[in-house]
Design an enzyme around this catalytic site. Structure first.
Site, short mmCIF file in Angstrom:
data_model
loop_
_atom_site.label_atom_id
_atom_site.label_comp_id
_atom_site.label_asym_id
_atom_site.label_seq_id
_atom_site.Cartn_x
_atom_site.Cartn_y
_atom_site.Cartn_z
N ASP A 42 0.82 -1.22 0.00
CA ASP A 42 0.00 0.00 0.00
C ASP A 42 0.86 1.27 0.00
O ASP A 42 0.39 2.34 0.37
CB ASP A 42 -0.98 -0.01 1.18
N HIS A 245 24.16 3.24 -18.67
CA HIS A 245 23.06 3.50 -17.74
C HIS A 245 23.31 2.86 -16.37
O HIS A 245 22.37 2.47 -15.68
CB HIS A 245 21.73 3.01 -18.34
N ASP A 262 26.36 11.43 -13.55
CA ASP A 262 25.32 12.02 -14.40
C ASP A 262 24.12 12.21 -13.49
O ASP A 262 23.44 11.24 -13.13
CB ASP A 262 25.00 11.06 -15.56
N ASP A 273 20.26 18.36 -16.26
CA ASP A 273 20.88 17.09 -16.66
C ASP A 273 22.36 17.36 -16.90
O ASP A 273 22.73 17.88 -17.96
CB ASP A 273 20.17 16.58 -17.93
N HIS A 352 26.64 6.77 -28.28
CA HIS A 352 25.36 7.48 -28.12
C HIS A 352 25.41 8.80 -28.86
O HIS A 352 26.44 9.17 -29.41
CB HIS A 352 25.01 7.67 -26.63
N HIS A 356 19.87 15.88 -26.38
CA HIS A 356 18.42 15.72 -26.50
C HIS A 356 17.77 16.99 -26.00
O HIS A 356 18.39 17.78 -25.27
CB HIS A 356 17.95 14.50 -25.68
N HIS A 363 14.29 13.75 -21.23
CA HIS A 363 14.34 13.62 -22.69
C HIS A 363 13.05 14.26 -23.17
O HIS A 363 12.01 13.61 -23.27
CB HIS A 363 14.44 12.15 -23.12
N GLU A 387 26.42 16.46 -24.77
CA GLU A 387 27.00 15.44 -23.88
C GLU A 387 27.80 14.35 -24.60
O GLU A 387 27.46 13.18 -24.55
CB GLU A 387 25.88 14.78 -23.07
N TYR A 391 34.15 5.88 -23.96
CA TYR A 391 34.07 4.75 -23.03
C TYR A 391 34.96 3.64 -23.57
O TYR A 391 34.68 3.09 -24.64
CB TYR A 391 32.61 4.28 -22.91
N ARG A 408 32.20 11.29 -19.69
CA ARG A 408 31.16 12.06 -20.40
C ARG A 408 31.15 13.44 -19.77
O ARG A 408 31.37 13.58 -18.55
CB ARG A 408 29.78 11.38 -20.27
N GLU A 410 28.60 16.76 -19.80
CA GLU A 410 27.26 17.13 -20.25
C GLU A 410 26.83 18.46 -19.65
O GLU A 410 26.86 18.65 -18.43
CB GLU A 410 26.25 16.05 -19.83
N1 GLY Z 1 20.75 11.62 -17.80
C1 GLY Z 1 20.11 11.18 -18.96
C2 GLY Z 1 20.80 11.62 -20.17
O1 GLY Z 1 21.88 12.17 -20.08
O2 GLY Z 1 20.29 11.49 -21.24
MN MN Z 2 21.32 13.97 -21.10
MN MN Z 3 22.65 13.04 -18.28
#
Ligand code: GLY
Ligand code: MN
Ligand code: MN
Length: 442
Positions: A42, A245, A262, A273, A352, A356, A363, A387, A391, A408, A410
């Site tokens: 619950d 991820h 991140d 982000d 990647h 975005h 996103h 970003e 890797y 990375r 970003e």
């Molecule tokens: N933190 C999600 C991205 O960088 O797309």
């Molecule tokens: Mn991002």
């Molecule tokens: Mn991110």
């Protein structure tokens, strides 16, 4: 958003509804908010409203539905929970239809319990229904049931809408260009997240676990009024950073490794982000520095291309060009830049895209290509992330001193008439800045 800010925003939300109705021309839109979701037994997950619903209402309560009627007699209608003093003792304040109508500026408001009856009448003989078919199976069933009910009442002169259009397409076009009001909130969200990244550089020293650093982020987010992380934070040390991820966040920090974080917050609905990567011992090794400065050069090239003179993909293309040249230079890829691009060999290390849209959703809503299949042009008011990363998983023919380096960088940027505005610029980014900040402690 505090209550007082919410009230000053009433006009902004009302204008968005008017704008959507102008796009609809004639018809009815039905936009429910998100349901509450059980976590276990619950206990519920913390409630998060639907972004489309919130964009048009500013109303945060569950069990709410916005109905817009566009045409000769336009009308905005909210369905929401009744005032219930008994429930409010347990769960807290709820507006109730009368107060919600007055304070959020709707033409009419009704109890959610009257939805079926009132909505059936409203749907009758409208030419078009604007709705996000497929987004929620329960809602689809409810609405399709109503349409069938109307269809069976043809002899009483009732007709269901003849067409169902995806209301998200119309709202997405609005959401992708942020207003001054939204940008103000996004700048504040970005500042809180930037502070959190700087704080992490000051507290991470080894002899800690990834989750302890994650806790520092939550501390800064909540301390500055953000309501939530914008997404599950990635706190990835050493080889974990090569899992895009990764969010187990349960490994011990090791001296000599990098830490990729991140993490961003949600403030009044709006996401930040940010990713930063820094050495746990406060000093980049030569190999770490090589890859870090390569990714940073790629990011700065991408940021330079985030202007209205360019299309959506230009920042990605600019970053990729820098990365590919660097991969060849450092022996990660072999052959000419053209060949590495054409074969996609670079994807072993950069798999990647470079960004975005960012807004109510991390996103965020918005098209990336036009209906003709071209990349959309960057336009003032858009907010996007930049970003790039690199890797390096251990593999044959990959120089060993780069193994397990995952980096990375970003930032969040606003497209303006000229150079973009980097709203996350307060988060330290150059090697010199990071190493200097890491010399200091809180
Ligand atoms: N933190 C999600 C991205 O960088 O797309
Ligand atoms: Mn991002
Ligand atoms: Mn991110």
């Amino acid at each position: 958003m505090s209550v007082s800010q919410q009230f000053s925003a009433v006009e902004e939300f009302s204008q968005r509804r008017q704008q959507l109705m102008a796009h609809m021309v004639e018809g009815i839109a039905v936009i429910p908010t998100a349901p509450e979701v059980i976590r276990n037994r619950d206990s519920h997950y913390p409630y998060r409203f639907d972004s489309y619903f919130y964009y048009l209402t500013g109303f945060k309560e569950p069990e709410s539905v916005l109905v817009l009627i566009a045409g000769a007699s336009p009308k905005t209608i909210l369905f929401c929970r009744d005032k219930d003093l008994e429930r409010e003792i347990w769960d807290g304040f709820r507006y109730g239809p009368a107060a919600a109508q007055a304070e959020f500026g709707f033409d009419e408001a009704y109890s959610i319990h009257s939805l079926n009856e009132v909505l059936l009448t409203l749907l009758s003989n409208q030419p078009r229904l604007y709705y996000s078919l497929g987004a929620d199976a329960v809602w689809d069933q409810t609405l399709l049931g109503m349409l069938n009910q109307l269809r069976s009442q043809g002899r009483a002169g009732k007709q269901p809408p003849q067409a169902i259009m995806d209301v998200r397409q119309l709202i997405d076009r609005m959401r992708v260009i942020k207003s001054a009001y939204e940008l103000n909130t996004m700048r504040r969200s970005a500042q809180i997240a930037a502070n959190a990244h700087n704080r992490a550089m000051q507290v991470a020293r080894g002899k800690q676990w990834e989750y302890e650093i994650e806790a520092e982020f939550l501390h800064t987010f909540y301390q500055h009024g953000a309501q939530s992380p914008a997404y599950t934070s990635i706190v990835a040390s050493g080889a974990n950073a090569c899992t895009l991820h990764y969010n187990a966040n349960n490994a011990p920090l090791t001296q000599g490794d990098l830490l990729l974080i991140d993490a961003g917050c949600e403030l009044d609905g709006y996401a930040s982000d940010i990713t930063r990567t820094f050495p746990i011992n406060g000093k980049f090794s030569p190999a770490q520095k090589d890859i870090y400065e390569l990714v940073l050069a790629a990011q700065l090239a991408a940021i330079e291309h985030a202007t209205p003179a360019h299309h959506w993909n230009a920042p990605h293309e600019a970053a990729l060009k820098v990365l590919v040249d660097g991969f060849i230079h450092y022996g990660l890829c072999t052959g000419s830049p053209e060949a590495v691009m054409e074969t996609g060999a670079y994807r072993q290390f950069y798999m990647h895209r470079t960004g975005h849209w960012l807004g109510l959703d991390v996103h965020d809503a918005g098209e990336y290509k036009t209906s003709e299949g071209d990349w959309v042009m960057l336009t003032p008011g858009q907010v996007l992330t930049v970003e790039p990363g690199c890797y390096v998983r251990p593999a044959e023919h990959v120089p060993e001193h780069f193994w397990n380096i995952g980096i990375r960088i970003e930032d969040d940027v606003v497209i303006t008439d000229g150079a973009c505005e980097v709203i996350t610029a307060a988060a330290k980014k150059s090697v010199v800045e990071i190493e200097a900040l890491m010399q200091t402690s809180l």
